[in-house]
Design an enzyme around this catalytic site. Sequence first.
Site, mmCIF file in Angstrom:
data_model
loop_
_atom_site.group_PDB
_atom_site.id
_atom_site.type_symbol
_atom_site.label_atom_id
_atom_site.label_comp_id
_atom_site.label_asym_id
_atom_site.label_seq_id
_atom_site.Cartn_x
_atom_site.Cartn_y
_atom_site.Cartn_z
ATOM 1 N N GLU A 23 -5.947 6.469 9.342
ATOM 2 C CA GLU A 23 -5.341 7.285 10.405
ATOM 3 C C GLU A 23 -6.416 8.102 11.133
ATOM 4 O O GLU A 23 -6.370 8.267 12.345
ATOM 5 C CB GLU A 23 -4.259 8.191 9.806
ATOM 6 C CG GLU A 23 -3.044 7.390 9.340
ATOM 7 C CD GLU A 23 -2.000 8.234 8.625
ATOM 8 O OE1 GLU A 23 -2.363 8.893 7.629
ATOM 9 O OE2 GLU A 23 -0.839 8.240 9.068
ATOM 10 N N GLU A 55 0.774 4.145 1.800
ATOM 11 C CA GLU A 55 1.694 5.248 1.490
ATOM 12 C C GLU A 55 3.017 4.777 0.911
ATOM 13 O O GLU A 55 3.633 5.460 0.087
ATOM 14 C CB GLU A 55 1.958 6.090 2.746
ATOM 15 C CG GLU A 55 0.793 6.955 3.186
ATOM 16 C CD GLU A 55 -0.289 6.218 3.964
ATOM 17 O OE1 GLU A 55 -0.207 4.967 4.077
ATOM 18 O OE2 GLU A 55 -1.216 6.872 4.449
#
Length: 702
Positions: A105, A125
Amino acid sequence: MTAEYQVHGDVAVITLNNPPVNGLGLSTRQAITAGLEKAEADPAVKAIVLTGAGKAFSGGADIREFGSPKAIQEPNLLSVILAVENTSKPVVAAVHSVCMGGGLELALGAHYRIAAPGCNVALPEVKLGLIPGAGGTQRLPRVLGVEAALNMIVSGEPVKSEMLAQLPGQKLFDKLAASPESLAEEALAFAREVAAKHADGFALPLVRNLPCKHKDGDAYFQFARNMVKGMAKNFPAPPKCVDAVEAATKKKFADGMAFERETFINLMWTPECRSLRHLFVAERAASKIPDVPEDTPQRSIQSVAVIGAGTMGGGITMNFLNAGIPVKVLEMKQDALDRGVATIRKNYEAQVKKGKLKADKYEQRMSLLSTTLSYDDIGLADLVIEAVFEEIGVKEAVFKELDRVMKPGAILASNTSTLDVNKIASFTQRPQDVVGLHFFSPANVMKLLEVVRGEKTAKDVMATVMTVAKKIKKTAVVSGVCDGFIGNRMIEQYGRQGGFLLDEGCTPEQVDKAMEKFGMAMGPFRMGDLAGNDIGWAIRKRRYQEKPDMKYSKTADLLCEKGRFGQKTGAGWYDYVPGKRDAIPNAEVVQMIEDHRKALGITPRKISDEEIVQRLVFSLVNEAAHILEEGIANKASDIDVVYIFGYGFPVYRGGPLNYANEVGLFNVVQAMKRFAKNPLDDAKFWQPAPLLARLAEEGKTF
Ligand SMILES: NC(=O)c1ccc[n+]([C@@H]2O[C@H](COP(=O)([O-])OP(=O)(O)OC[C@H]3O[C@@H](n4cnc5c(N)ncnc54)[C@H](O)[C@@H]3O)[C@@H](O)[C@H]2O)c1
């Protein structure tokens, strides 16, 4: 400093340096923003390279901050990414080795990205019950396309950088470096190139400004939802991944980010997410032993000997061959050796047939295997693992031989599942070198390894076998010496409850279904059929002698008297068709249970699934509390790891003790008190273990 700042001519290089994987903890985040400010303020700097030292670009969030206020303290990851985007000089992310989660990210916030080949790129995640929470669901589809991005987000699996760089139209990587070694140089050159391009104030590219569309959006997301529903079962995050990526295609960037954030926070509070995060930390913590420091010197293990080429010996051998460690197998007779080697070959050949193992790898592994009938041939092995019959006399003979032939410093391990490791150690003149390595069947498949620490086992032996476990890809948990160690000692109580439930009115199928609905890989009776009902029978016969006042249901004995030992005899609690593992209910077994019930004068009652689950799971919990208090297990989370990796306990429930914490220990104790009143159950067993009672009273958790 957890990120270093250096200037190379006109390029500033910010290098994340927070071993082991450059986790984005608070100090790392602070160091990144400090570096950006410095670069911004230095007129000589024309561009910035953001990179990682050592083993990774970044593995994402720092797990040591899980659940602590530091995890969200400013600058949080979102703010750091915003700071990268808002830098007026071009920022080039140079990624190698590992670029995952928050690390990816962060890279997606940079203006440009260059990758080394071989880099593992992922948004994992979902494996922790979450969706990416720092823009991953909004930015990745913009650079990879909706489908490729959603596949990565829903699976959480890593994809190699060179594969991603080949995707048509991808904008994830602007450049692929020739090699990991040349990445730093190439990143500097690329940074200079883009600096020149933007020298006249030409706007810097931002991923957030890229379009995000799917040409058949509604149909595609409908399809994706259906796919995910089948896969995800009890996991809450995968469907939310679909929602978030769909939001990227339908909402403005800022609104999509808000949607992602809200979804992330809601998931964070689900018991499934808490359990998965618990397990993530628990698995890593299991390898740590309180009084064995990480820098304890270790013995070198370059070769292994295995005694006994039966069911376990064969599987154990395969683990080492797979890891490239040579193994010499010893048996009493040539035909036993031949059978053992043939089974190993058959297992590998099945893998080759399924395309899971390349033929040359198979040959390579087999070339590491040798056999012998003589103890004098194994003396030079660094580690010897005994897997002979489970009889103390046989173990004694074997360990006396080992003591005679093994070189000084060799580690002597036993795979015993029930015998006293201290006693086995006492058969040798070197009890400090003896340890239990309790593998689970099939030993080449099951991830759990109970490392049984004897009274005299040396610390360097413990440290060494924990490292060996990692090398052969096992999850090792340390257990003290007791009957059954951690896992089997608990399962005995679970099995006892299963028996009572049959006596009181259940069928095996009802019990199994309830437990499988709860999430167990297999209910207790299917598990018994798989492991062999004769094993439990032998243990019970011993118990009838040792603990005559302990209460048992006799139903399982009746089953064994009929020779119904389980899958290996084609019949157990259920029937089995050769070659298949499907459990087919058997009317005679149900009749046998009913007859026995009648003989005992019990009127059957309807028992709810809830009661079945509670009695079985809380029996594990109560025994676990004793185990913990006695110091057999070092920590509660170790017990959870044992049950997840060895007994098919549902991962999203995080293990029996985590589950008990979620239910609330007060409620667990209340339920136990209710069960104790049932005259057909074992009131004595249901006295809450002192540790459990204390924690419940103090409103604490395990
Ligand atoms: N089967 C399981 O599920 C399981 C799981 C964990 C641990 N264990 C333990 O592993 C050990 C082996 O179990 P198994 O299921 O592989 O048994 P097995 O009967 O399949 O194999 C035992 C092998 O040891 C050989 N053997 C016996 N005495 C020997 C000796 N003196 N020297 C050399 N070889 C000898 C036998 O020929 C046989 O091949 C036992 O201690 C058992 O409790 C078994």
